[in-house]
Design an enzyme around this catalytic site. Structure first.
Site, mmCIF file in Angstrom:
data_model
loop_
_atom_site.group_PDB
_atom_site.id
_atom_site.type_symbol
_atom_site.label_atom_id
_atom_site.label_comp_id
_atom_site.label_asym_id
_atom_site.label_seq_id
_atom_site.Cartn_x
_atom_site.Cartn_y
_atom_site.Cartn_z
ATOM 1 N N GLU A 78 -39.151 -6.664 12.346
ATOM 2 C CA GLU A 78 -39.364 -7.455 11.129
ATOM 3 C C GLU A 78 -38.043 -7.466 10.352
ATOM 4 O O GLU A 78 -37.769 -6.586 9.556
ATOM 5 C CB GLU A 78 -40.500 -6.818 10.313
ATOM 6 N N ASN A 170 -47.659 -13.060 1.320
ATOM 7 C CA ASN A 170 -46.706 -12.060 0.847
ATOM 8 C C ASN A 170 -45.306 -12.390 1.362
ATOM 9 O O ASN A 170 -45.127 -12.700 2.534
ATOM 10 C CB ASN A 170 -47.129 -10.665 1.322
ATOM 11 N N ALA A 171 -44.303 -12.303 0.476
ATOM 12 C CA ALA A 171 -42.893 -12.538 0.826
ATOM 13 C C ALA A 171 -42.658 -13.955 1.363
ATOM 14 O O ALA A 171 -41.960 -14.162 2.343
ATOM 15 C CB ALA A 171 -42.387 -11.489 1.816
ATOM 16 N N ARG A 178 -47.489 -30.009 -3.633
ATOM 17 C CA ARG A 178 -46.566 -31.032 -3.118
ATOM 18 C C ARG A 178 -45.744 -30.544 -1.939
ATOM 19 O O ARG A 178 -45.245 -31.330 -1.146
ATOM 20 C CB ARG A 178 -45.652 -31.564 -4.238
ATOM 21 N N ASP A 229 -49.878 -3.284 8.074
ATOM 22 C CA ASP A 229 -48.555 -3.160 7.452
ATOM 23 C C ASP A 229 -48.395 -1.755 6.872
ATOM 24 O O ASP A 229 -47.799 -1.555 5.825
ATOM 25 C CB ASP A 229 -48.343 -4.236 6.377
#
Length: 339
Positions: A78, A170-171, A178, A229
């Site tokens: 990650e 998240n993140a 739009r 996580d």
């Protein structure tokens, strides 16, 4: 059986720390997560300097689970090819662009990609296209996350072979009508026919509001993948701990980058996430369990082997009571944990 595609450590062990006994730490976590019904997992490395990748990646190998612990499906890298503006708990000084065209950068930073199952990248980075295509060519699942991407950048990454979203909501940019950003992939009409985009969901009651979880689940139930996580501090008391190159602070069920209000992974266990997801979404028991078993196996391209109890697949299964509390964990037909 349950597969955790994103777990950074637990019980005081941090997979992103090079130690003299990387496998000892891995074995401890693999053993302890059996009681939460996890039969296989992807040890996850957060953004780190190249020397850490070069020390840790060669030490971690794909292996079957058993009485000694849950199986290893391959690493989840990650970072470090993410957007600094959406770094979350990742240390900014080790975040990198693809400055050499994409493919060369992968080798330069990671060294080897052997035993890597999943890589999270920010698709808006210049040269991410060639990097994504190369990873997919090698049979590695590409996930989009820690990103400021708009929807068209996310769709382009999917056309290049990306098939997963790292901890949805998240993140990443929040949903905007739009330009829905990465979140818009859940209902995009530009996902090629026959392809599914999956998304990780931290269903710990902290990272994602139950209403947001329901919006995601109702719009794209087949793609939802429960991930913990989980960080070093899963299974540990409140106080200071480390995650990769950062200090983190545990207060109750919250894990923060020390001295900030930035969430840094969770201390939830997979069985907690399954129970919370079922309660928050109102889904069936089957749907809750498939989000932790079949769907992660599909993401990793191993659903012929994991995630089902079809004839010929691995006999990894768990026995649950009516409250979805784990009573027994079995791997390859063998009882490996009992309450």
């Amino acid at each position: 059986m349950r597969n955790d595609a994103q777990i950074n450590g637990g019980y005081g062990i941090d997979f992103s720390q090079a130690s003299s006994d990387i496998n000892g730490g891995l074995s401890l976590v693999a053993k302890k997560i059996l009681e939460h019904g996890v039969t296989s997992f992807c040890p996850t490395l957060v953004t780190s300097p190249p020397e850490i990748y070069r020390q840790v990646i060669p030490e971690i190998r794909v292996k079957d689970g058993g009485a000694e612990g849950a199986g290893i499906l391959g690493l989840h890298l990650e970072g470090p090819f993410i957007n600094e503006e959406k770094r979350g708990a990742h240390p900014p000084k080790f975040i990198r662009p693809f400055k050499k065209g994409g493919v060369v950068d992968l080798t330069e930073v990671y060294g080897t990609l052997d035993n890597v199952a999943l890589v999270t990248v920010a698709p808006e980075l210049t040269n991410s296209g060639p990097a994504i295509r190369e990873l997919v060519r090698r049979g590695i699942t590409v996930s989009l996350g820690h990103s400021m991407a708009d929807l068209s950048q996310a769709e382009e990454a999917v056309m290049n072979g990306a098939s997963f979203i790292t901890h949805l909501f998240n993140a990443m940019l929040p949903f905007h009508h739009r330009d829905p950003g990465i979140v818009g992939l859940l209902t995009s009409d530009r996902v090629p026919a026959g392809r599914t985009v999956y998304y990780g969901m931290i269903a710990d009651g902290i990272h994602t509001h139950p209403a947001a979880l329901r919006i995601a689940h109702r719009s794209h139930p087949a793609g939802l993948v429960l991930v913990t996580d989980a960080v070093t501090a899963m299974g540990l008391p409140a106080g200071r701990h480390t995650l990769g190159q950062q200090e983190i602070n545990i207060e109750g069920l919250h894990a923060y980058v020390a001295g900030t209000t930035t969430l840094s992974g969770s201390i939830a266990t997979m069985d907690m996430c399954v129970r919370h997801f079922k309660q928050a979404s109102g889904c069936s028991v089957e749907a809750a369990l498939e989000a932790a078993s079949l769907h992660p196996a599909q993401v990793l391209g191993i659903s012929h082997q994991k995630g089902t109890l079809d004839y010929g697949s691995d006999a990894d299964f768990i026995i649950l009571d009516d409250t979805l509390t784990v009573r027994e964990t079995h791997i390859a037909g063998q009882l490996v944990w009992k309450k």
